[in-house]
Design a protein around this motif. Structure first.
Motif, PDB file in Angstrom:
ATOM      1  N   ILE A   1       0.853  -1.187   0.000  1.00 49.32           N
ATOM      2  CA  ILE A   1       0.000   0.000   0.000  1.00 49.32           C
ATOM      3  C   ILE A   1       0.890   1.239   0.000  1.00 49.32           C
ATOM      4  N   PHE A   2       0.675   2.095  -0.979  1.00 42.75           N
ATOM      5  CA  PHE A   2       1.427   3.349  -1.092  1.00 42.75           C
ATOM      6  C   PHE A   2       0.492   4.499  -0.736  1.00 42.75           C
ATOM      7  N   VAL A   3       0.900   5.305   0.215  1.00 44.45           N
ATOM      8  CA  VAL A   3       0.066   6.409   0.686  1.00 44.45           C
ATOM      9  C   VAL A   3       0.696   7.734   0.270  1.00 44.45           C
ATOM     10  N   GLY A   4      -0.096   8.586  -0.377  1.00 39.62           N
ATOM     11  CA  GLY A   4       0.390   9.909  -0.737  1.00 39.62           C
ATOM     12  C   GLY A   4       0.783  10.690   0.505  1.00 39.62           C
ATOM     13  N   TYR A   5       1.965  11.293   0.469  1.00 40.12           N
ATOM     14  CA  TYR A   5       2.475  12.008   1.639  1.00 40.12           C
ATOM     15  C   TYR A   5       2.698  13.474   1.308  1.00 40.12           C
ATOM     16  N   ASP A   6       2.235  14.338   2.205  1.00 40.74           N
ATOM     17  CA  ASP A   6       2.490  15.768   2.096  1.00 40.74           C
ATOM     18  C   ASP A   6       2.915  16.246   3.485  1.00 40.74           C
ATOM     19  N   PRO A   7       4.015  17.002   3.586  1.00 37.26           N
ATOM     20  CA  PRO A   7       4.495  17.434   4.903  1.00 37.26           C
ATOM     21  C   PRO A   7       3.439  18.166   5.731  1.00 37.26           C
ATOM     22  N   ARG A   8       2.516  18.861   5.068  1.00 43.17           N
ATOM     23  CA  ARG A   8       1.460  19.580   5.798  1.00 43.17           C
ATOM     24  C   ARG A   8       0.477  18.619   6.457  1.00 43.17           C
ATOM     25  N   GLU A   9       0.483  17.369   5.986  1.00 42.66           N
ATOM     26  CA  GLU A   9      -0.491  16.405   6.490  1.00 42.66           C
ATOM     27  C   GLU A   9       0.202  15.157   7.042  1.00 42.66           C
ATOM     28  N   ASP A  10       1.325  15.395   7.704  1.00 45.23           N
ATOM     29  CA  ASP A  10       2.076  14.279   8.274  1.00 45.23           C
ATOM     30  C   ASP A  10       1.216  13.455   9.230  1.00 45.23           C
ATOM     31  N   LEU A  11       0.468  14.122  10.084  1.00 43.65           N
ATOM     32  CA  LEU A  11      -0.359  13.406  11.058  1.00 43.65           C
ATOM     33  C   LEU A  11      -1.469  12.613  10.360  1.00 43.65           C
TER      34      LEU A  11
ATOM     35  N   TYR B   1      -1.258  11.246   7.433  1.00 39.41           N
ATOM     36  CA  TYR B   1      -0.601  10.035   6.923  1.00 39.41           C
ATOM     37  C   TYR B   1      -0.436   9.001   8.030  1.00 39.41           C
ATOM     38  N   GLU B   2       0.061   9.428   9.181  1.00 35.44           N
ATOM     39  CA  GLU B   2       0.323   8.486  10.269  1.00 35.44           C
ATOM     40  C   GLU B   2      -0.971   7.817  10.756  1.00 35.44           C
ATOM     41  N   VAL B   3      -2.045   8.585  10.820  1.00 32.29           N
ATOM     42  CA  VAL B   3      -3.319   8.021  11.280  1.00 32.29           C
ATOM     43  C   VAL B   3      -3.902   7.077  10.227  1.00 32.29           C
ATOM     44  N   CYS B   4      -3.778   7.446   8.956  1.00 33.65           N
ATOM     45  CA  CYS B   4      -4.223   6.564   7.876  1.00 33.65           C
ATOM     46  C   CYS B   4      -3.478   5.237   7.959  1.00 33.65           C
ATOM     47  N   ARG B   5      -2.169   5.303   8.050  1.00 37.88           N
ATOM     48  CA  ARG B   5      -1.333   4.101   8.143  1.00 37.88           C
ATOM     49  C   ARG B   5      -1.726   3.254   9.348  1.00 37.88           C
ATOM     50  N   TYR B   6      -1.889   3.916  10.482  1.00 42.17           N
ATOM     51  CA  TYR B   6      -2.258   3.215  11.712  1.00 42.17           C
ATOM     52  C   TYR B   6      -3.596   2.499  11.566  1.00 42.17           C
ATOM     53  N   SER B   7      -4.564   3.192  10.937  1.00 40.33           N
ATOM     54  CA  SER B   7      -5.905   2.603  10.804  1.00 40.33           C
ATOM     55  C   SER B   7      -5.900   1.360   9.914  1.00 40.33           C
ATOM     56  N   ILE B   8      -4.997   1.337   8.933  1.00 41.98           N
ATOM     57  CA  ILE B   8      -4.868   0.159   8.065  1.00 41.98           C
ATOM     58  C   ILE B   8      -4.224  -0.994   8.818  1.00 41.98           C
ATOM     59  N   LEU B   9      -3.062  -0.726   9.414  1.00 49.32           N
ATOM     60  CA  LEU B   9      -2.299  -1.779  10.077  1.00 49.32           C
ATOM     61  C   LEU B   9      -3.045  -2.366  11.270  1.00 49.32           C
ATOM     62  N   LYS B  10      -3.763  -1.524  11.981  1.00 50.40           N
ATOM     63  CA  LYS B  10      -4.468  -1.977  13.186  1.00 50.40           C
ATOM     64  C   LYS B  10      -5.518  -3.036  12.879  1.00 50.40           C
TER      65      LYS B  10
ATOM     66  N   PHE C   1      -7.397   9.543   4.380  1.00 50.54           N
ATOM     67  CA  PHE C   1      -8.346   8.445   4.544  1.00 50.54           C
ATOM     68  C   PHE C   1      -8.263   7.897   5.961  1.00 50.54           C
ATOM     69  N   LEU C   2      -9.383   7.359   6.439  1.00 52.53           N
ATOM     70  CA  LEU C   2      -9.426   6.609   7.690  1.00 52.53           C
ATOM     71  C   LEU C   2     -10.110   5.286   7.394  1.00 52.53           C
ATOM     72  N   TYR C   3      -9.422   4.191   7.669  1.00 52.04           N
ATOM     73  CA  TYR C   3      -9.994   2.857   7.414  1.00 52.04           C
ATOM     74  C   TYR C   3     -10.682   2.339   8.665  1.00 52.04           C
ATOM     75  N   THR C   4     -11.917   1.887   8.493  1.00 52.68           N
ATOM     76  CA  THR C   4     -12.695   1.356   9.619  1.00 52.68           C
ATOM     77  C   THR C   4     -12.848  -0.157   9.516  1.00 52.68           C
ATOM     78  N   THR C   5     -12.297  -0.745   8.450  1.00 49.53           N
ATOM     79  CA  THR C   5     -12.515  -2.153   8.121  1.00 49.53           C
ATOM     80  C   THR C   5     -11.198  -2.813   7.721  1.00 49.53           C
ATOM     81  N   ASP C   6     -11.140  -4.104   7.892  1.00 50.13           N
ATOM     82  CA  ASP C   6      -9.991  -4.919   7.494  1.00 50.13           C
ATOM     83  C   ASP C   6      -9.742  -4.775   5.983  1.00 50.13           C
ATOM     84  N   ILE C   7      -8.512  -4.420   5.613  1.00 49.63           N
ATOM     85  CA  ILE C   7      -8.158  -4.242   4.203  1.00 49.63           C
ATOM     86  C   ILE C   7      -8.299  -5.560   3.430  1.00 49.63           C
ATOM     87  N   LYS C   8      -8.328  -6.671   4.131  1.00 47.81           N
ATOM     88  CA  LYS C   8      -8.521  -7.981   3.494  1.00 47.81           C
ATOM     89  C   LYS C   8      -9.817  -7.999   2.683  1.00 47.81           C
TER      90      LYS C   8
END
Length: 241
Positions: free
Chosen positions: A18-28, A30-39, A97-104
Protein backbone atom coordinates in the motif's frame (compact mmCIF):
# COMPACT_ATOMS: atom_id res chain seq x y z
CA UNK A 1 12.92 6.77 -1.02
CA UNK A 2 13.45 6.22 2.67
CA UNK A 3 14.94 2.90 3.71
CA UNK A 4 11.49 1.58 4.60
CA UNK A 5 10.41 2.02 1.00
CA UNK A 6 13.68 0.80 -0.46
CA UNK A 7 13.18 -2.64 1.04
CA UNK A 8 9.87 -2.92 -0.72
CA UNK A 9 11.04 -4.74 -3.83
CA UNK A 10 12.58 -7.44 -1.66
CA UNK A 11 9.49 -7.92 0.48
CA UNK A 12 7.35 -11.01 0.82
CA UNK A 13 5.51 -11.73 -2.43
CA UNK A 14 2.36 -12.48 -0.42
CA UNK A 15 2.42 -9.08 1.27
CA UNK A 16 -0.09 -6.53 0.00
CA UNK A 17 1.72 -3.29 -0.78
CA UNK A 18 0.00 0.00 0.00
CA UNK A 19 1.43 3.35 -1.09
CA UNK A 20 0.07 6.41 0.69
CA UNK A 21 0.39 9.91 -0.74
CA UNK A 22 2.47 12.01 1.64
CA UNK A 23 2.49 15.77 2.10
CA UNK A 24 4.49 17.43 4.90
CA UNK A 25 1.46 19.58 5.80
CA UNK A 26 -0.49 16.41 6.49
CA UNK A 27 2.08 14.28 8.27
CA UNK A 28 -0.36 13.41 11.06
CA UNK A 29 -3.05 12.47 8.54
CA UNK A 30 -0.60 10.03 6.92
CA UNK A 31 0.32 8.49 10.27
CA UNK A 32 -3.32 8.02 11.28
CA UNK A 33 -4.22 6.56 7.88
CA UNK A 34 -1.33 4.10 8.14
CA UNK A 35 -2.26 3.21 11.71
CA UNK A 36 -5.91 2.60 10.80
CA UNK A 37 -4.87 0.16 8.07
CA UNK A 38 -2.30 -1.78 10.08
CA UNK A 39 -4.47 -1.98 13.19
CA UNK A 40 -7.31 -3.76 11.41
CA UNK A 41 -5.52 -5.84 8.79
CA UNK A 42 -5.59 -9.62 9.16
CA UNK A 43 -3.34 -10.09 6.09
CA UNK A 44 0.33 -9.10 5.75
CA UNK A 45 0.53 -5.52 4.47
CA UNK A 46 3.32 -3.01 3.91
CA UNK A 47 2.41 0.67 4.07
CA UNK A 48 4.83 3.11 2.45
CA UNK A 49 4.69 6.89 2.02
CA UNK A 50 5.18 8.37 -1.44
CA UNK A 51 7.40 11.30 -0.46
CA UNK A 52 8.21 13.75 -3.22
CA UNK A 53 11.50 14.79 -1.59
CA UNK A 54 12.72 11.18 -1.59
CA UNK A 55 11.64 10.67 -5.19
CA UNK A 56 13.52 13.80 -6.24
CA UNK A 57 16.64 12.64 -4.40
CA UNK A 58 16.45 9.37 -6.32
CA UNK A 59 15.85 11.25 -9.59
CA UNK A 60 12.52 9.52 -10.10
CA UNK A 61 10.51 12.74 -9.96
CA UNK A 62 11.52 16.08 -11.43
CA UNK A 63 8.45 17.88 -12.76
CA UNK A 64 7.75 21.37 -11.44
CA UNK A 65 4.70 21.80 -9.26
CA UNK A 66 1.77 23.37 -11.08
CA UNK A 67 -0.88 25.76 -9.72
CA UNK A 68 -3.61 23.08 -9.67
CA UNK A 69 -1.62 20.59 -7.57
CA UNK A 70 -3.18 20.77 -4.11
CA UNK A 71 -0.79 18.15 -2.66
CA UNK A 72 2.78 16.99 -3.23
CA UNK A 73 1.50 13.63 -4.50
CA UNK A 74 -0.88 14.94 -7.19
CA UNK A 75 1.20 13.22 -9.89
CA UNK A 76 3.71 11.04 -8.03
CA UNK A 77 0.83 8.68 -7.10
CA UNK A 78 0.97 7.27 -10.62
CA UNK A 79 4.40 5.79 -9.90
CA UNK A 80 2.72 3.11 -7.78
CA UNK A 81 3.16 0.23 -10.30
CA UNK A 82 6.79 1.29 -10.85
CA UNK A 83 7.48 1.41 -7.11
CA UNK A 84 5.94 -2.07 -6.80
CA UNK A 85 8.36 -3.35 -9.47
CA UNK A 86 5.44 -3.88 -11.87
CA UNK A 87 4.52 -7.03 -9.93
CA UNK A 88 1.28 -8.19 -8.32
CA UNK A 89 -1.46 -5.91 -7.06
CA UNK A 90 -0.78 -2.78 -5.01
CA UNK A 91 -2.91 0.06 -3.73
CA UNK A 92 -2.45 3.80 -3.84
CA UNK A 93 -4.47 5.91 -1.42
CA UNK A 94 -4.46 9.58 -0.43
CA UNK A 95 -3.30 10.28 3.13
CA UNK A 96 -6.65 11.83 4.12
CA UNK A 97 -8.35 8.44 4.54
CA UNK A 98 -9.43 6.61 7.69
CA UNK A 99 -9.99 2.86 7.41
CA UNK A 100 -12.69 1.36 9.62
CA UNK A 101 -12.51 -2.15 8.12
CA UNK A 102 -9.99 -4.92 7.49
CA UNK A 103 -8.16 -4.24 4.20
CA UNK A 104 -8.52 -7.98 3.49
CA UNK A 105 -12.14 -7.29 2.50
CA UNK A 106 -10.93 -4.90 -0.19
CA UNK A 107 -8.35 -7.32 -1.57
CA UNK A 108 -11.11 -9.93 -1.93
CA UNK A 109 -12.71 -7.68 -4.57
CA UNK A 110 -9.62 -7.84 -6.81
CA UNK A 111 -10.26 -9.19 -10.32
CA UNK A 112 -7.24 -9.93 -12.50
CA UNK A 113 -9.09 -9.05 -15.70
CA UNK A 114 -8.77 -5.34 -14.86
CA UNK A 115 -5.72 -3.08 -15.11
CA UNK A 116 -6.97 -0.96 -12.22
CA UNK A 117 -9.97 -0.91 -9.89
CA UNK A 118 -11.41 2.13 -8.14
CA UNK A 119 -14.59 3.81 -6.93
CA UNK A 120 -16.16 5.46 -9.97
CA UNK A 121 -17.41 8.65 -8.34
CA UNK A 122 -19.77 11.09 -9.99
CA UNK A 123 -18.47 14.03 -8.03
CA UNK A 124 -18.59 17.78 -8.51
CA UNK A 125 -17.33 19.58 -5.38
CA UNK A 126 -19.38 22.48 -4.04
CA UNK A 127 -16.37 24.23 -2.47
CA UNK A 128 -13.97 26.43 -4.47
CA UNK A 129 -11.13 25.65 -2.05
CA UNK A 130 -10.16 22.65 0.02
CA UNK A 131 -7.85 21.74 2.90
CA UNK A 132 -5.78 24.79 3.87
CA UNK A 133 -6.95 27.05 1.05
CA UNK A 134 -5.79 24.94 -1.90
CA UNK A 135 -7.74 25.53 -5.12
CA UNK A 136 -10.47 22.96 -5.78
CA UNK A 137 -10.32 21.86 -9.41
CA UNK A 138 -13.16 20.13 -11.26
CA UNK A 139 -12.51 17.54 -13.96
CA UNK A 140 -14.00 14.28 -15.32
CA UNK A 141 -13.44 11.20 -13.11
CA UNK A 142 -12.56 13.44 -10.17
CA UNK A 143 -11.49 11.47 -7.10
CA UNK A 144 -11.20 8.20 -9.05
CA UNK A 145 -7.42 8.38 -8.61
CA UNK A 146 -7.57 9.03 -4.86
CA UNK A 147 -7.81 5.30 -4.08
CA UNK A 148 -6.74 2.85 -6.78
CA UNK A 149 -5.99 -0.85 -6.84
CA UNK A 150 -3.27 -1.31 -9.48
CA UNK A 151 -2.70 -4.57 -11.33
CA UNK A 152 0.99 -3.68 -11.49
CA UNK A 153 1.93 -6.44 -13.90
CA UNK A 154 -0.81 -5.60 -16.41
CA UNK A 155 0.76 -4.83 -19.83
CA UNK A 156 -1.05 -1.47 -20.10
CA UNK A 157 0.42 -0.28 -16.79
CA UNK A 158 3.98 -0.87 -17.99
CA UNK A 159 3.97 2.65 -19.49
CA UNK A 160 3.79 4.23 -16.02
CA UNK A 161 7.52 4.92 -15.86
CA UNK A 162 9.08 7.98 -14.21
CA UNK A 163 9.60 9.45 -17.70
CA UNK A 164 5.88 9.28 -18.49
CA UNK A 165 4.66 10.38 -15.05
CA UNK A 166 6.96 13.40 -15.16
CA UNK A 167 5.87 14.48 -18.64
CA UNK A 168 2.20 13.63 -19.12
CA UNK A 169 -0.69 15.99 -18.45
CA UNK A 170 -2.89 15.86 -15.39
CA UNK A 171 -5.84 15.00 -17.60
CA UNK A 172 -4.06 11.99 -19.10
CA UNK A 173 -3.05 10.66 -15.68
CA UNK A 174 -6.06 11.39 -13.49
CA UNK A 175 -8.54 10.18 -16.13
CA UNK A 176 -6.54 6.96 -16.72
CA UNK A 177 -6.33 7.75 -20.43
CA UNK A 178 -3.77 4.98 -21.04
CA UNK A 179 -6.59 2.48 -20.41
CA UNK A 180 -9.79 1.49 -22.19
CA UNK A 181 -12.96 1.90 -20.13
CA UNK A 182 -13.44 -1.87 -19.87
CA UNK A 183 -10.03 -2.18 -18.22
CA UNK A 184 -11.17 -0.11 -15.21
CA UNK A 185 -12.99 -2.19 -12.60
CA UNK A 186 -15.49 -0.77 -10.14
CA UNK A 187 -15.33 -0.87 -6.33
CA UNK A 188 -18.29 -0.04 -4.01
CA UNK A 189 -18.29 3.62 -2.93
CA UNK A 190 -17.99 2.69 0.76
CA UNK A 191 -14.27 2.08 0.09
CA UNK A 192 -13.79 5.73 -0.89
CA UNK A 193 -16.56 7.50 0.99
CA UNK A 194 -16.37 11.22 0.26
CA UNK A 195 -17.20 13.18 3.41
CA UNK A 196 -19.79 15.83 2.62
CA UNK A 197 -20.80 14.16 -0.63
CA UNK A 198 -21.65 10.48 -0.12
CA UNK A 199 -24.36 9.32 2.27
CA UNK A 200 -25.00 5.98 3.92
CA UNK A 201 -28.65 5.21 3.14
CA UNK A 202 -31.13 3.05 5.04
CA UNK A 203 -30.74 0.41 2.34
CA UNK A 204 -27.00 0.10 3.01
CA UNK A 205 -26.04 -2.83 5.18
CA UNK A 206 -23.48 -0.96 7.29
CA UNK A 207 -23.65 2.08 9.55
CA UNK A 208 -20.09 3.18 8.77
CA UNK A 209 -18.18 3.55 5.50
CA UNK A 210 -15.29 1.10 5.17
CA UNK A 211 -12.87 3.88 4.22
CA UNK A 212 -13.66 7.51 5.06
CA UNK A 213 -12.10 10.08 2.70
CA UNK A 214 -11.88 13.62 4.12
CA UNK A 215 -11.44 14.95 0.61
CA UNK A 216 -12.22 18.64 1.23
CA UNK A 217 -10.24 18.73 4.48
CA UNK A 218 -9.99 16.74 7.69
CA UNK A 219 -9.96 17.49 11.42
CA UNK A 220 -6.17 17.99 11.35
CA UNK A 221 -7.00 21.37 9.74
CA UNK A 222 -8.62 23.93 12.05
CA UNK A 223 -11.30 24.86 9.48
CA UNK A 224 -12.45 21.22 9.21
CA UNK A 225 -12.26 20.09 12.84
CA UNK A 226 -16.05 19.68 13.03
CA UNK A 227 -16.62 17.87 9.72
CA UNK A 228 -18.64 14.67 9.46
CA UNK A 229 -16.84 11.69 11.05
CA UNK A 230 -14.32 14.06 12.67
CA UNK A 231 -14.86 12.30 15.98
CA UNK A 232 -13.77 8.95 14.52
CA UNK A 233 -10.56 10.44 13.15
CA UNK A 234 -9.76 12.22 16.42
CA UNK A 235 -10.33 8.99 18.37
CA UNK A 236 -8.01 7.10 16.01
CA UNK A 237 -5.41 9.88 16.25
CA UNK A 238 -5.44 9.79 20.05
CA UNK A 239 -5.08 6.02 19.98
CA UNK A 240 -2.16 6.29 17.53
CA UNK A 241 -0.38 8.80 19.74
Amino acid sequence: MGSDQMDLCNGNANTFKIFVGYDPREDLAYEVCRYSILKRSTIPVEVHPIKQSDLRNRRLYWRERGPTESTEFSFSRFLTPFLANFKGWAMFVDCDFLYTTDIKELTELIDDKYAIMCVKHDYTPKESTKMDGAIQTVYPRKNWSSMVLYNCGHPKNQILTPELVNSQTGAFLHRFMWLDDNEIGSIPFVWNFLVGHNKIGESDSMSLPKAIHYTAGGPWFEAWKNCEFADLWVKEMEEYK
